[in-house]
Motif scaffolding. Structure first.
Motif, PDB file in Angstrom:
ATOM      1  N   LEU A   1       9.071  -0.418  10.037  1.00 46.37           N
ATOM      2  CA  LEU A   1       8.374   0.447   9.280  1.00 46.37           C
ATOM      3  C   LEU A   1       8.148  -0.177   7.937  1.00 46.37           C
ATOM      4  O   LEU A   1       7.101   0.009   6.995  1.00 46.37           O
ATOM      5  CB  LEU A   1       8.754   1.836   9.137  1.00 46.37           C
ATOM      6  CG  LEU A   1       8.711   2.612  10.470  1.00 46.37           C
ATOM      7  CD1 LEU A   1       9.545   3.847  10.134  1.00 46.37           C
ATOM      8  CD2 LEU A   1       6.962   3.090  10.634  1.00 46.37           C
ATOM      9  N   ASP A   2       9.177  -0.813   7.348  1.00 47.44           N
ATOM     10  CA  ASP A   2       9.212  -1.776   6.321  1.00 47.44           C
ATOM     11  C   ASP A   2       8.145  -2.886   6.290  1.00 47.44           C
ATOM     12  O   ASP A   2       7.400  -3.065   5.108  1.00 47.44           O
ATOM     13  CB  ASP A   2      10.652  -2.336   6.129  1.00 47.44           C
ATOM     14  CG  ASP A   2      11.708  -1.360   5.667  1.00 47.44           C
ATOM     15  OD1 ASP A   2      11.326  -0.227   5.361  1.00 47.44           O
ATOM     16  OD2 ASP A   2      12.665  -1.807   5.702  1.00 47.44           O
ATOM     17  N   LEU A   3       7.850  -3.253   7.384  1.00 42.11           N
ATOM     18  CA  LEU A   3       6.947  -4.334   7.558  1.00 42.11           C
ATOM     19  C   LEU A   3       5.370  -3.706   7.407  1.00 42.11           C
ATOM     20  O   LEU A   3       4.248  -4.142   6.700  1.00 42.11           O
ATOM     21  CB  LEU A   3       6.807  -4.961   8.992  1.00 42.11           C
ATOM     22  CG  LEU A   3       7.911  -5.993   9.009  1.00 42.11           C
ATOM     23  CD1 LEU A   3       8.253  -6.444  10.563  1.00 42.11           C
ATOM     24  CD2 LEU A   3       7.471  -7.134   8.223  1.00 42.11           C
ATOM     25  N   VAL A   4       5.194  -2.455   7.948  1.00 49.11           N
ATOM     26  CA  VAL A   4       3.893  -1.553   7.712  1.00 49.11           C
ATOM     27  C   VAL A   4       3.771  -1.394   6.021  1.00 49.11           C
ATOM     28  O   VAL A   4       2.646  -1.819   5.769  1.00 49.11           O
ATOM     29  CB  VAL A   4       4.020  -0.383   8.653  1.00 49.11           C
ATOM     30  CG1 VAL A   4       2.860   0.343   8.551  1.00 49.11           C
ATOM     31  CG2 VAL A   4       4.282  -0.598  10.071  1.00 49.11           C
ATOM     32  N   ARG A   5       4.681  -1.037   5.736  1.00 44.02           N
ATOM     33  CA  ARG A   5       4.685  -0.653   4.064  1.00 44.02           C
ATOM     34  C   ARG A   5       4.249  -1.734   3.361  1.00 44.02           C
ATOM     35  O   ARG A   5       3.352  -1.940   2.338  1.00 44.02           O
ATOM     36  CB  ARG A   5       6.014   0.166   3.753  1.00 44.02           C
ATOM     37  CG  ARG A   5       5.621   0.295   2.164  1.00 44.02           C
ATOM     38  CD  ARG A   5       6.956   0.964   1.755  1.00 44.02           C
ATOM     39  NE  ARG A   5       8.211   0.457   1.936  1.00 44.02           N
ATOM     40  CZ  ARG A   5       9.611   0.874   1.696  1.00 44.02           C
ATOM     41  NH1 ARG A   5       9.787   2.101   1.187  1.00 44.02           N
ATOM     42  NH2 ARG A   5      10.494   0.096   2.060  1.00 44.02           N
ATOM     43  N   ALA A   6       5.075  -3.031   3.515  1.00 43.29           N
ATOM     44  CA  ALA A   6       4.820  -4.110   2.829  1.00 43.29           C
ATOM     45  C   ALA A   6       3.572  -4.735   3.168  1.00 43.29           C
ATOM     46  O   ALA A   6       3.211  -5.588   1.898  1.00 43.29           O
ATOM     47  CB  ALA A   6       5.990  -5.303   3.182  1.00 43.29           C
ATOM     48  N   ALA A   7       2.915  -4.681   4.126  1.00 43.43           N
ATOM     49  CA  ALA A   7       1.456  -5.138   4.268  1.00 43.43           C
ATOM     50  C   ALA A   7       0.385  -4.358   3.593  1.00 43.43           C
ATOM     51  O   ALA A   7      -0.621  -4.833   3.319  1.00 43.43           O
ATOM     52  CB  ALA A   7       1.253  -5.149   5.827  1.00 43.43           C
ATOM     53  N   GLY A   8       0.826  -3.350   2.933  1.00 45.94           N
ATOM     54  CA  GLY A   8       0.051  -2.622   2.164  1.00 45.94           C
ATOM     55  C   GLY A   8      -0.935  -1.384   3.043  1.00 45.94           C
ATOM     56  O   GLY A   8      -1.631  -0.709   2.432  1.00 45.94           O
ATOM     57  N   PHE A   9      -0.455  -1.163   4.319  1.00 43.55           N
ATOM     58  CA  PHE A   9      -1.024  -0.231   5.075  1.00 43.55           C
ATOM     59  C   PHE A   9      -0.639   0.944   4.779  1.00 43.55           C
ATOM     60  O   PHE A   9       0.519   1.318   4.295  1.00 43.55           O
ATOM     61  CB  PHE A   9      -0.766  -0.398   6.576  1.00 43.55           C
ATOM     62  CG  PHE A   9      -1.353  -1.571   7.125  1.00 43.55           C
ATOM     63  CD1 PHE A   9      -2.546  -1.929   7.383  1.00 43.55           C
ATOM     64  CD2 PHE A   9      -0.349  -2.699   7.687  1.00 43.55           C
ATOM     65  CE1 PHE A   9      -3.005  -3.004   8.039  1.00 43.55           C
ATOM     66  CE2 PHE A   9      -0.925  -3.871   8.192  1.00 43.55           C
ATOM     67  CZ  PHE A   9      -2.084  -4.065   8.596  1.00 43.55           C
ATOM     68  N   GLY A  10      -1.580   2.138   4.788  1.00 45.92           N
ATOM     69  CA  GLY A  10      -1.378   3.420   4.494  1.00 45.92           C
ATOM     70  C   GLY A  10      -0.951   4.384   5.502  1.00 45.92           C
ATOM     71  O   GLY A  10      -0.468   5.625   5.204  1.00 45.92           O
ATOM     72  N   ALA A  11      -1.047   3.928   6.733  1.00 41.27           N
ATOM     73  CA  ALA A  11      -0.787   4.696   7.977  1.00 41.27           C
ATOM     74  C   ALA A  11      -0.286   3.968   8.867  1.00 41.27           C
ATOM     75  O   ALA A  11      -0.179   2.572   9.241  1.00 41.27           O
ATOM     76  CB  ALA A  11      -2.085   5.303   8.374  1.00 41.27           C
TER      77      ALA A  11
END
Length: 451
Positions: free
Chosen positions: A68-78
């Protein structure tokens, strides 16, 4: 290599996300997860490449915070994810598994803690083996079993979800798995197929009723679409492409939006359908809040009169291929979105819930330069933008997939991820496509540490 599109090219409220599925990443061997029909399918020789299973997968069960840190770090919102029926109800019914409930409770909180919107899918192909023993999707009782499972999930995490989809890709659940036999339970039986094609939609309907009763917002279903082209201008090939389109595309969306099945396909399947199926169509076509669209490629079809119905076969196309041997055809996504608005969904919001490609990704000098994937995403996003500019209400786009993962009957050999997974060490390595999304979404030209 960067995207030619920018975040500002899309409306501010447009959702960008990354998608996953439980069995493909979690690791079914952990947390007292029950046996699913994918476990038994994979344990049968010849069904899965190298007899590989989802026992460990990406060990997301233990590593979800890192992912989930990777999801956030990429700038994804969902973040789109699924719950495992077998993890929550190891026997498919009865007493829930406390470890499974605790896992999804912690996962939901972790998604929200990172400022991400959780997009839940209740069923992404994991039927508990105990229910498969009772006929699975061939048995009308599956709708009630699924409703009971839905009730548990709704009360556990439903109030924290931004949106909920009932079932992922009914065509795969029914046709691919019961007629072609390529996915669990691996059947090849037209009667089983017809019943599964109806019961999967009936299960969706019962789940929607449960979710509405629990005041869960933003309810939908995820359908896969494949653009169908005839191999020639002959009447026979045009008719073959129409049959493929009817089975793959029209059957499910027409039932959901118009409450009927396509007459040209029902002409053959009617003899195998459950008694009284028409009585279910009003529930199946109950209003939704959004429709999920999964799109990857097109098919080119020709007539095959010596073969049993549907008497067609796919032929190889001339366009560049992915590692799945699927043609890269972004115009098909544009055509699908436009057709949906015109013929079926009108102003109903659409979310592109899966789009992506597999490639033969290798780490070289600490990086994975997956340029073809960047071009694939860019061109398909351009197709989405074109449809949106013409009035199609597309509200979001989810890249498939966040991680390299278990690709069902193809095992671990096909890599769809924005993030490379070393299955021996479980080390995550963001690919160039991940970085391209990050630069597009948040304008950060730096790179993620691989340590």
């Amino acid at each position: 290599m960067d995207m030619t599109l920018a975040r500002t090219d899309f409306p501010a409220e447009f959702i960008f996300g990354a998608a996953t599925a439980a069995y493909q990443i979690e690791g079914a061997a952990h947390g007292n997860c029950g046996v699913s029909h994918w476990d038994t399918f994979a344990a049968t020789p010849g069904n899965v490449v190298n007899a590989e299973t989802g026992a460990l997968a990406c060990d997301h069960y233990h590593r979800f915070c890192e992912d989930l840190d990777l999801v956030r770090a990429a700038g994804f919102g969902a973040y789109r994810f699924s719950t495992s029926w077998s993890r929550i109800l190891p026997e498919g019914r009865g007493t829930p598994n406390r470890d499974g409930l605790d896992f999804y409770d912690r996962l939901a909180d972790a998604i929200l803690e990172r400022g991400l919107k959780p997009y839940l899918t209740l069923y992404h192909w994991e039927l508990p083996a105990a229910l498969s023993d009772l006929g699975g999707w061939r048995n009308r009782d599956v709708a009630g079993w699924f409703a009971d499972y839905t009730e548990i999930v709704a009360k556990l995490i439903g109030d924290r979800m931004a949106a909920v989809a009932t079932i992922n890709e009914p065509w795969c659940v029914s046709w691919l798995s019961h007629f072609i036999g390529a996915h669990a339970p691996g059947m090849r039986d037209i009667r089983a197929t017809a019943r599964a094609m109806h019961h999967v939609l009936l299960a969706h309907a019962r789940a929607i009723e449960v979710l509405r009763a629990n005041a869960i917002p933003k309810l939908g279903i995820v359908l896969n679409f494949e653009h169908a082209n005839p191999a020639s201008n002959s009447d026979a090939d045009i008719a073959a492409a129409k049959r493929h389109d009817g089975i793959y595309n029209r059957w499910f969306v027409q039932a959901l939006m118009h409450g009927t099945y396509p007459a040209d396909i029902l002409d053959t399947l009617a003899a195998h359908m459950p008694t009284g199926f028409n009585d279910d169509m009003a529930a199946i076509s109950a209003p939704l809040d959004w429709l999920g669209v999964n799109y990857y490629t097109r098919s080119i079809l020709r007539d095959a009169p010596r073969q049993p119905w549907p008497s067609l076969e796919a032929v190889e196309g001339p366009l560049p291929k992915t590692a799945m041997d699927w043609e890269v055809y972004p115009d098909g996504l544009y055509a699908t979105l436009s057709r949906l608005k015109r013929d079926y969904t009108g102003d109903l919001p659409i979310i592109v819930t899966e789009n992506g490609m597999a490639s033969d990704d290798r780490i070289e000098d600490g990086t994975i330069a997956d340029r073809q994937r960047i071009a694939y995403f860019n061109d398909h996003l351009a197709a989405v933008m074109r449809a949106t500019n013409e009035g199609v209400p597309v509200g979001g786009y989810f890249a498939w997939s966040l991680l390299d993962n278990y690709e069902w009957a193809l095992g671990y050999g096909k890599r769809f991820g924005l993030v490379h997974v070393d299955y021996e060490t479980q080390r995550r390595t963001p690919k160039a496509s991940y970085e391209a999304f990050r630069r597009m979404l948040i304008g950060d030209s730096g790179t993620i540490s691989l340590n």
